[in-house]
Scaffold this active site. Structure first.
Site: not given
Length: 305
Positions: A235, A142, A237
Site C-alpha cells: 500500500h 493489494c 498510498e
C-alpha cells in the site's frame, strides 16, 4: 496542472490544506486541454480515506487529471454514507462504454476468502476484462493485485502464518524501467495482509515480470503487458497514520496483535510513526502517470485498444 475532481468531494478541502492544487468540475470546464481520464474502483471500506490517499499521490504530476470513481452494483458498502456514494460514484454498467487513460483498483478486506467465494467476484472479473480494452494502464493494489494475477494468469495466493504488517524494504529488480526513474536502490512500502504470492509462481509465467521484491515481505510489484498492468502487493498510498489506526483498532478487539514492524519511532506507539515511504510513493505514481499513461495513451481517447 491541477487535479480535476467532482465538486464537493471531501478530499478537495482536505488536500487544499496540504497546498495541493485541485479543481472542481465547474472551473475545469473552462480549460481547453484534454485531461487524462483516470478511474478509481474503490473497494476499501473507508471510501473517503482511500479517495484522499490516492488523490494526494495523483496530484504530484504537471498533467491535468480528470478523476472518476467507480463502484460495484453487486456490493453495498457499510462504512460510507449512501449519499456520498450516490453523489460521487457510478456503477460499472453506466461506465462500460467509456474509455480511460488510467485505472486504479484498490484492495478489499476479503483476502482470506477464496476468490470465487467473494460476493462480487463475477462483477469484478468483468471489470478486469473490460480494463484490458478500455484502459491504457491499470494499477492493481493489494487484494486486487492478487485477484488480477489469479484471474488473468492463474497465480494462486497462500495464507501467511502471521499477518504481514508494517513497513518493509523493497528492491527494484530492473532500475532501467521508467516506473523506477529516480528511485534509490531500496525503497520502503507499507504492507497489511494475511496472504502472499510466491516468487516461483510469478517466475514460471513468461508473460509476467517480477520488478520489485523483498526478503522480508516477498513479491512486491509485478508488471505485465509492457506496463499496461501493474500488480502491487502493498500500500504505497497509505497515509502516515493508517497503520497506527489499524493497529489500535485491532488491539481494541484482540490481545494478540503485534506492533507494525519498522513503523513506530523506537517501536513505541506513543512516539508516533516514522514515515519512510512517502517520497517513493509519490515518485512511483508520478512515473506511472508520465510514462505508462500519458506517453502511451492516444490523443483521441476513443482510440484506446
Amino acid at each position: 496542472m491541477p487535479l480535476r475532481l467532482p465538486d464537493r468531494l471531501p478530499a478537495i478541502d482536505l488536500l487544499k490544506k496540504e497546498n495541493i492544487f485541485v479543481m472542481g468540475d465547474t472551473r475545469a470546464h473552462a480549460q481547453d486541454i484534454r485531461p487524462l481520464k483516470i478511474v478509481i474502483l474503490n473497494l476499501m471500506p473507508l471510501k473517503i480515506t482511500t479517495e484522499t490517499d490516492l488523490v494526494r499521490l495523483l496530484s504530484n504530476t504537471p498533467l491535468q487529471l480528470d478523476i472518476n470513481f467507480m463502484k460495484l452494483q453487486s456490493h453495498t458498502p457499510k462504512n460510507t454514507p449512501i449519499e456520498h456514494m450516490m453523489m460521487f460514484y457510478r456503477d460499472f454498467e453506466s461506465m462500460r462504454d467509456e474509455k480511460f487513460d488510467g485505472m486504479i483498483i484498490t484492495g478489499a478486506p476479503v483476502e482470506q476468502l477464496d476468490y470465487e467465494e467473494v460476493g462480487y467476484w463475477d462483477e469484478i472479473t468483468k471489470i478486469f476484462a473490460w480494463a484490458r480494452t478500455h484502459v491504457t494502464s491499470t494499477l492493481y493494489i493489494c487484494w486486487a493485485a492478487q485477484a488480477g494475477l489469479y484471474y488473468f494468469y492463474g497465480v494462486p495466493k497462500y495464507p501467511l502464518p502471521k499477518k504481514m504488517f508494517g513497513i518493509f524494504p523493497q528492491l527494484p529488480l530492473d532500475s532501467q524501467l521508467p516506473i523506477f526513474r529516480g528511485f534509490d536502490d531500496v525503497f520502503q512500502m507499507p504492507h497489511s495482509r494475511h496472504t502472499e504470492l510466491h516468487r516461483e509462481d510469478i517466475l514460471m509465467r513468461p508473460e509476467l515480470s517480477l520488478i520489485a521484491d523483498s526478503d522480508d515481505s516477498g513479491v512486491s510489484i509485478v508488471m505485465a503487458r509492457g506496463g499496461r498492468e501493474f500488480f502491487i502487493t502493498g500500500h504505497m498510498e497509505y497515509a502516515p497514520d493508517t497503520l497506527d489506526k489499524e493497529y489500535r483498532r485491532d488491539k481494541d478487539i484482540r490481545d494478540d496483535v503485534d506492533l507494525p514492524r519498522n513503523y513506530y519511532r523506537n517501536d513505541k506507539p506513543q512516539e508516533g510513526p516514522l514515515v519512510t515511504w512517502r517520497a517513493h510513493a509519490n515518485l512511483f505514481y508520478s512515473n506511472w502517470i508520465n510514462y505508462y499513461v500519458y506517453q502511451e495513451t492516444p490523443y483521441n481517447i476513443d482510440d484506446i485498444k
